[in-house]
Write a protein that holds these residues in place. Structure first.
Motif, PDB file in Angstrom:
ATOM      1  N   ARG A 136       0.835  -1.214   0.000  1.00 31.19           N
ATOM      2  CA  ARG A 136       0.000   0.000   0.000  1.00 31.19           C
ATOM      3  C   ARG A 136       0.863   1.255   0.000  1.00 31.19           C
ATOM      4  O   ARG A 136       0.451   2.294  -0.515  1.00 31.19           O
ATOM      5  CB  ARG A 136      -0.932   0.022   1.212  1.00 31.19           C
ATOM      6  N   LEU A 137       2.056   1.163   0.584  1.00 32.32           N
ATOM      7  CA  LEU A 137       2.949   2.319   0.658  1.00 32.32           C
ATOM      8  C   LEU A 137       3.862   2.437  -0.561  1.00 32.32           C
ATOM      9  O   LEU A 137       4.729   3.294  -0.595  1.00 32.32           O
ATOM     10  CB  LEU A 137       3.782   2.256   1.937  1.00 32.32           C
ATOM     11  N   GLY A 138       3.673   1.569  -1.550  1.00 29.27           N
ATOM     12  CA  GLY A 138       4.420   1.672  -2.793  1.00 29.27           C
ATOM     13  C   GLY A 138       5.578   0.714  -2.954  1.00 29.27           C
ATOM     14  O   GLY A 138       6.246   0.721  -3.990  1.00 29.27           O
ATOM     15  N   PHE A 139       5.847  -0.102  -1.958  1.00 31.98           N
ATOM     16  CA  PHE A 139       6.923  -1.090  -2.074  1.00 31.98           C
ATOM     17  C   PHE A 139       6.455  -2.239  -2.958  1.00 31.98           C
ATOM     18  O   PHE A 139       5.282  -2.611  -2.922  1.00 31.98           O
ATOM     19  CB  PHE A 139       7.331  -1.625  -0.689  1.00 31.98           C
ATOM     20  N   GLU A 140       7.371  -2.783  -3.739  1.00 25.00           N
ATOM     21  CA  GLU A 140       7.062  -3.913  -4.605  1.00 25.00           C
ATOM     22  C   GLU A 140       7.814  -5.148  -4.146  1.00 25.00           C
ATOM     23  O   GLU A 140       8.993  -5.062  -3.795  1.00 25.00           O
ATOM     24  CB  GLU A 140       7.487  -3.597  -6.048  1.00 25.00           C
ATOM     25  N   ALA A 141       7.150  -6.281  -4.168  1.00 29.33           N
ATOM     26  CA  ALA A 141       7.804  -7.556  -3.865  1.00 29.33           C
ATOM     27  C   ALA A 141       8.594  -7.941  -5.111  1.00 29.33           C
ATOM     28  O   ALA A 141       8.051  -8.526  -6.039  1.00 29.33           O
ATOM     29  CB  ALA A 141       6.774  -8.617  -3.507  1.00 29.33           C
ATOM     30  N   SER A 142       9.878  -7.607  -5.130  1.00 29.75           N
ATOM     31  CA  SER A 142      10.672  -7.736  -6.350  1.00 29.75           C
ATOM     32  C   SER A 142      11.739  -8.821  -6.304  1.00 29.75           C
ATOM     33  O   SER A 142      12.282  -9.173  -7.337  1.00 29.75           O
ATOM     34  CB  SER A 142      11.349  -6.403  -6.656  1.00 29.75           C
ATOM     35  N   HIS A 143      12.055  -9.324  -5.116  1.00 29.22           N
ATOM     36  CA  HIS A 143      13.152 -10.278  -4.986  1.00 29.22           C
ATOM     37  C   HIS A 143      12.739 -11.428  -4.077  1.00 29.22           C
ATOM     38  O   HIS A 143      11.849 -11.288  -3.246  1.00 29.22           O
ATOM     39  CB  HIS A 143      14.399  -9.608  -4.376  1.00 29.22           C
ATOM     40  N   LEU A 144      13.423 -12.500  -4.216  1.00 29.59           N
ATOM     41  CA  LEU A 144      13.284 -13.623  -3.299  1.00 29.59           C
ATOM     42  C   LEU A 144      14.484 -13.576  -2.369  1.00 29.59           C
ATOM     43  O   LEU A 144      15.623 -13.498  -2.828  1.00 29.59           O
ATOM     44  CB  LEU A 144      13.270 -14.943  -4.087  1.00 29.59           C
ATOM     45  N   GLY A 145      14.259 -13.565  -1.068  1.00 35.90           N
ATOM     46  CA  GLY A 145      15.362 -13.439  -0.120  1.00 35.90           C
ATOM     47  C   GLY A 145      15.759 -14.769   0.485  1.00 35.90           C
ATOM     48  O   GLY A 145      14.971 -15.701   0.561  1.00 35.90           O
ATOM     49  N   PHE A 146      17.011 -14.836   0.899  1.00 29.53           N
ATOM     50  CA  PHE A 146      17.548 -16.026   1.551  1.00 29.53           C
ATOM     51  C   PHE A 146      18.317 -15.598   2.789  1.00 29.53           C
ATOM     52  O   PHE A 146      18.931 -14.539   2.799  1.00 29.53           O
ATOM     53  CB  PHE A 146      18.508 -16.773   0.606  1.00 29.53           C
ATOM     54  N   LYS A 147      18.297 -16.430   3.813  1.00 26.74           N
ATOM     55  CA  LYS A 147      19.059 -16.169   5.033  1.00 26.74           C
ATOM     56  C   LYS A 147      19.765 -17.441   5.449  1.00 26.74           C
ATOM     57  O   LYS A 147      19.238 -18.538   5.256  1.00 26.74           O
ATOM     58  CB  LYS A 147      18.152 -15.680   6.151  1.00 26.74           C
ATOM     59  N   LEU A 148      20.920 -17.270   6.054  1.00 28.79           N
ATOM     60  CA  LEU A 148      21.697 -18.396   6.563  1.00 28.79           C
ATOM     61  C   LEU A 148      22.055 -18.094   8.019  1.00 28.79           C
ATOM     62  O   LEU A 148      22.919 -17.258   8.286  1.00 28.79           O
ATOM     63  CB  LEU A 148      22.984 -18.591   5.754  1.00 28.79           C
ATOM     64  N   PRO A 149      21.370 -18.701   8.981  1.00 33.32           N
ATOM     65  CA  PRO A 149      21.713 -18.469  10.400  1.00 33.32           C
ATOM     66  C   PRO A 149      23.145 -18.963  10.678  1.00 33.32           C
ATOM     67  O   PRO A 149      23.532 -20.032  10.233  1.00 33.32           O
ATOM     68  CB  PRO A 149      20.692 -19.303  11.164  1.00 33.32           C
ATOM     69  N   LEU A 150      23.889 -18.175  11.429  1.00 38.55           N
ATOM     70  CA  LEU A 150      25.266 -18.522  11.742  1.00 38.55           C
ATOM     71  C   LEU A 150      25.457 -18.915  13.201  1.00 38.55           C
ATOM     72  O   LEU A 150      26.575 -19.043  13.664  1.00 38.55           O
ATOM     73  CB  LEU A 150      26.201 -17.347  11.398  1.00 38.55           C
ATOM     74  N   ASP A 151      24.385 -19.103  13.904  1.00 42.96           N
ATOM     75  CA  ASP A 151      24.531 -19.523  15.312  1.00 42.96           C
ATOM     76  C   ASP A 151      23.868 -20.819  15.589  1.00 42.96           C
ATOM     77  O   ASP A 151      23.271 -21.453  14.848  1.00 42.96           O
ATOM     78  CB  ASP A 151      23.980 -18.457  16.266  1.00 42.96           C
TER      79      ASP A 151
END
Length: 151
Positions: A136-151
């Motif tokens: 609604r605020l104008g942001f677009e879902a443009s990428h697929l994100g990935f995370k790698l926990p390091l703990d």
């Protein structure tokens, strides 16, 4: 909305910020409001880094919202600086008041003033209401994100 004040966070705000971070199903699993030591150490790192803006929203003397804005210089996009919005939280009593919009608008304007050419954020895949809010605020879902926990 004039009854909200957005200001830089101080060490005194840490308990309220952590409580908001922990106040949902995801946050309850990853935050530890009973042990503020790691948050105080992180706050010191944030407070001394000129690329960081940790702010709180205050209404009637209560800390009721927060977000962190990080500025990242880069080579891509012709050497553009971008900002990342993280840790957006609104106190349960203030959700739906327009405060979230006010905080995001503050972050976008602060990014613009800092010379950023792009504002980005991530939101957990399960936070569907947040996704609709950002769109609604104008942001677009443009990428697929990935995370790698390091703990």
């Amino acid at each position: 909305m004039s009854d909200f004040v957005i200001r830089p966070a101080t060490a005194d705000d840490i308990p309220d910020i952590v409580a908001m971070l922990a106040d949902d199903e995801l946050g309850a699993r990853r935050e530890s409001p009973d042990d503020l030591a790691p948050y105080r150490a992180a706050f010191e790192r944030i407070a001394t880094d000129p690329q960081q803006r940790l702010v709180v929203a205050v209404r009637e003397g209560r800390t009721v919202g927060t977000l962190q804005l990080t500025l990242i210089p880069g080579l891509s996009r012709r050497g553009a600086t971008r900002s990342i919005i993280e840790g957006v939280r609104i106190h349960a009593d203030e959700r739906g008041s327009g405060l979230g919009t006010l905080l995001i608008e503050w972050a976008v304007e602060a990014s613009r003033e800092a010379g950023c050419r792009l504002v980005q954020l991530t939101s957990d895949a399960t936070r569907l209401d947040a996704h609709r809010f950002y769109q609604r605020l104008g942001f677009e879902a443009s990428h697929l994100g990935f995370k790698l926990p390091l703990d």
